[in-house]
Design an enzyme around this catalytic site. Structure first.
Site, PDB file in Angstrom:
ATOM      1  N   TYR A 193       6.665  -6.409   2.738  1.00 37.42           N
ATOM      2  CA  TYR A 193       6.719  -6.071   4.161  1.00 37.42           C
ATOM      3  C   TYR A 193       8.137  -5.610   4.535  1.00 37.42           C
ATOM      4  O   TYR A 193       8.301  -4.644   5.297  1.00 37.42           O
ATOM      5  CB  TYR A 193       6.323  -7.285   5.011  1.00 37.42           C
ATOM      6  CG  TYR A 193       4.892  -7.712   4.836  1.00 37.42           C
ATOM      7  CD1 TYR A 193       3.873  -7.102   5.573  1.00 37.42           C
ATOM      8  CD2 TYR A 193       4.534  -8.716   3.941  1.00 37.42           C
ATOM      9  CE1 TYR A 193       2.545  -7.494   5.424  1.00 37.42           C
ATOM     10  CE2 TYR A 193       3.218  -9.108   3.774  1.00 37.42           C
ATOM     11  CZ  TYR A 193       2.228  -8.488   4.513  1.00 37.42           C
ATOM     12  OH  TYR A 193       0.914  -8.874   4.353  1.00 37.42           O
ATOM     13  N   CYS A 224      -3.166  -0.860   2.831  1.00 33.08           N
ATOM     14  CA  CYS A 224      -2.453  -2.045   3.313  1.00 33.08           C
ATOM     15  C   CYS A 224      -2.582  -3.215   2.341  1.00 33.08           C
ATOM     16  O   CYS A 224      -1.806  -4.176   2.421  1.00 33.08           O
ATOM     17  CB  CYS A 224      -2.940  -2.427   4.710  1.00 33.08           C
ATOM     18  SG  CYS A 224      -4.724  -2.590   4.880  1.00 33.08           S
ATOM     19  N   GLU A 251      -6.589  -2.108  -9.414  1.00 33.06           N
ATOM     20  CA  GLU A 251      -5.617  -1.033  -9.575  1.00 33.06           C
ATOM     21  C   GLU A 251      -4.723  -1.268 -10.793  1.00 33.06           C
ATOM     22  O   GLU A 251      -4.418  -0.331 -11.543  1.00 33.06           O
ATOM     23  CB  GLU A 251      -4.780  -0.895  -8.297  1.00 33.06           C
ATOM     24  CG  GLU A 251      -5.585  -0.398  -7.109  1.00 33.06           C
ATOM     25  CD  GLU A 251      -4.736  -0.063  -5.901  1.00 33.06           C
ATOM     26  OE1 GLU A 251      -3.483  -0.080  -6.026  1.00 33.06           O
ATOM     27  OE2 GLU A 251      -5.300   0.217  -4.834  1.00 33.06           O
TER      28      GLU A 251
END
Length: 260
Positions: A193, A224, A251
């Site tokens: 973040y 996100c 992924e």
């Protein structure tokens, strides 16, 4: 003067024009009986004024609703979108896609409570409903998501569907964060973040980045799920932490396969 006489005088006054004599009489009655003040004003208000008040009262609920739920409008905001819906059956459950001829409005995620294993999460997707009846942006969205789950190497070759959500059109820090995330954090990568806040132009806005992730209307495509805590913990996710963990693992595994 008694209240009943006030009411009688009040009814007789309302038919008179608002001359100086009438206004002085009205003022005298209101001073004599304060309880009649509000009723006298309401009864003697000009019709146009009362009508405007009534219209405001009737309009207030719909006005509040429009603030809660932003309406999608076409190119120049001249008319409301004709929203269409599609459901993509994916390895992580039903993905609900909505949009119009201009672009994709939202992707709604299911909430996973159990992590799918290799057998349950067979890499295939199925679109529920007729493809030909869907606007082109929804077809592009479904094709991109299908490639993401089944053939990740093709996502770079496919066009991203256009987006048509107010959050992604108006100037704001949230918009800047989401577009920065889409452009710079690629398949198989992760970012904190704090790092994303720095890339978006405000290193002190890590908390605001978290708010932007919660507000993301196009999850998976705007990734996100790739935003994690500085400590290495995966953090929260709209589809649940189980789904976020699955997407990150998916992924990582696919990226390793492509590297071999």
């Amino acid at each position: 003067m008694r209240a009943s006489s006030c009411k009688l005088e009040q009814r007789s006054f309302c038919g008179l024009k608002q001359s100086s004599a009438f206004l002085s009489l009205t003022s005298w009655v209101c001073r004599t009986s304060p309880s009649a003040n509000g009723a006298l004003r309401a009864a003697c208000s000009p019709p146009r004024q009362r009508l405007a008040k009534d219209r405001r009262r009737q309009a207030s609920p719909s006005t509040m609703a429009s603030r809660r739920v932003p309406k999608m409008t076409s190119k120049e905001g001249t008319s409301q979108c004709q929203e269409k819906h599609a459901v993509l059956l994916s390895p992580v459950g039903k993905l609900e896609i909505s949009g119009c001829e201009t672009g994709v409005h939202e992707i709604k995620l299911p909430r996973l409570s159990v992590l799918p294993n290799g057998t349950e999460a067979a890499m295939r997707c199925e679109l529920s409903g007729s493809v030909t009846s869907m606007p082109e942006p929804l077809q592009q969205c479904a094709a991109w998501l299908n490639a993401y789950f089944c053939e990740p190497s093709r996502t770079e070759q496919l066009p991203l569907p256009p987006f048509h959500h107010p959050m992604l059109q108006q100037d704001s820090f949230t918009k800047e964060v989401l577009w920065t995330l889409l452009r710079e954090v690629k398949f198989g990568e992760a970012i904190s973040y704090q790092q994303l806040a720095e890339r978006a132009g405000n290193s002190r806005a890590a908390r605001a980045v978290g708010g932007a992730m919660r507000s993301n209307p196009i999850p998976i495509i705007i990734p996100c799920h790739r935003v994690i805590c500085s400590s290495g913990q995966i953090g929260n996710y709209g589809g649940g932490n189980v789904m976020k963990e699955w997407l990150l693992s998916h992924e990582k595994l696919q990226k390793e396969k492509l590297a071999d």
